[in-house]
Design an enzyme around this catalytic site. Sequence first.
Site, PDB file in Angstrom:
ATOM      1  N   ALA A 102       0.810  -1.534   0.091  1.00 25.65           N
ATOM      2  CA  ALA A 102      -0.040  -0.104  -0.055  1.00 25.65           C
ATOM      3  C   ALA A 102       0.834   1.283   0.050  1.00 25.65           C
ATOM      4  O   ALA A 102       2.129   1.050   0.299  1.00 25.65           O
ATOM      5  CB  ALA A 102      -0.913  -0.045   1.353  1.00 25.65           C
ATOM      6  N   LYS A 103       0.168   2.372  -0.347  1.00 23.00           N
ATOM      7  CA  LYS A 103       1.033   3.539  -0.529  1.00 23.00           C
ATOM      8  C   LYS A 103       0.125   4.857  -0.189  1.00 23.00           C
ATOM      9  O   LYS A 103      -1.229   4.574  -0.427  1.00 23.00           O
ATOM     10  CB  LYS A 103       1.975   3.764  -1.425  1.00 23.00           C
ATOM     11  CG  LYS A 103       3.184   4.464  -1.268  1.00 23.00           C
ATOM     12  CD  LYS A 103       4.152   3.908  -0.501  1.00 23.00           C
ATOM     13  CE  LYS A 103       5.573   4.740  -0.236  1.00 23.00           C
ATOM     14  NZ  LYS A 103       6.532   3.989   0.351  1.00 23.00           N
TER      15      LYS A 103
END
Length: 462
Positions: free
Chosen positions: A151-152
Amino acid sequence: MQKSIFTDGNTTQSFLFVSVASLMSRTPNPQHASNDSPHPLGLSYLPRHEISAWDIYLQQIERVTPFLGNLSRWVETLRRPKRVLTVDVPIHMDDGSIAHFEGFRVQHNTSRGPGKGGVRFHQDVTLPEVMALSAWMSVKNAALNLPFGGAKGGVRVDPRYLSEAELERVTRRYTSEIGVIIGPHKDIPAPDVNTNERIMSWMMDTYSVNHGTTSTGVVTGKPVALGGSLGRREATGRGVVVTAIEAAKKIALPIEKARIAIQGFGNVGSVAATLLSKAQATILAIQDHTGSIYSPEGLDVKALIDHVTNQGGVLGFEGAQVLDKDAFWDVPCDILIPAALESQITANNAARIQARLIVEGANGPTTPQADDILADRHILVVPDVIANAGGVTVSYFEWVQDFSSFFWNEDKINARLTEAMQAAFANVWQIAQDKQVSLRTAAFIVGCSRILQARSLRGLYP
């Protein structure tokens, strides 16, 4: 797109989900499907007029696909983020005005565990960039065999022009907006570019207040006093140094007296410079956002860190020569560490690099075209998904410590980090030798195989 309203009886939150499935282009991508493909391919919400970090990631997936065997039937999973959330971040400015900032959180893949990845505050943050960063986190976590997906997140803001109070408001509003998809078992943010322990404290507190209970495990990279881990701040830079030493052994390059050039002197670059200097390497050149400096006798790293703390950048450091920005890539050195932003080593400068070894401290600093040039010149590249994985590895240690409420000493953390990085590098190196591919492709073989194996075992529901 779907605008959703959530209420708990006391507060109401509205946010915009970008459903990947519903936003697919109806024009098939000829690189990924035949003309008679029954399902549309390509992501309609991405710009098509420029090469982005996401396009670079897709090229890397193309290169690894032939090595995935039967798992290649699932490879389209890697080309499509599981969830993309775009949010508006409005705040009151100190002067009484209201400002709006764009925010993103992308969960690329969660087949192996909850999403894991940093949050960056930068004026040039874009959705394709955050998508690519989340995808690289998926591969990185799998390559290190950590129980996370990728994720980011990011906010399109230049924090240099915000007061501390405004920065806190941006952080807390952004956290509230993405709060519906993050959580200790769902998606765990961490520091990235222009974010730090203070930002993580605000994020943890905001999430905890909104959920009515203190939740230390919702973020990592926190202060130790709030459940953070010893060694976390230095972990990414330390991991870069561990992999640099391991790679240097493979090409018979003694780390003592090795000549080092580092692009980026933030958390990663400064820690790597410090540790390499202690290992008797010579730090020749440093480049950051203020300029490039060089000293053939070697830079005094401790004095340079003090200078940057006081002056905001490396430029003006006493006793160092000033280089033109582009001349940095011409510096003769043994090891080059790009530790800044994406797409720094390109087809335009790869042929000029005079290093024997490149260790990627940043995410995505080398384009595929530059990779080919460097390979033709027999310059070894240790890819980001291995080299800079120290941060997420110690984030994993922090996450585990938070759940157990049992904390380790720094020596144990550093020893376990070193062991994990050495094992991951050795595995990737062996696969590269066996299949006669680059370390990047080998790392992607390891990471993507683990992701797709998990996807295959879990199946599709419904």
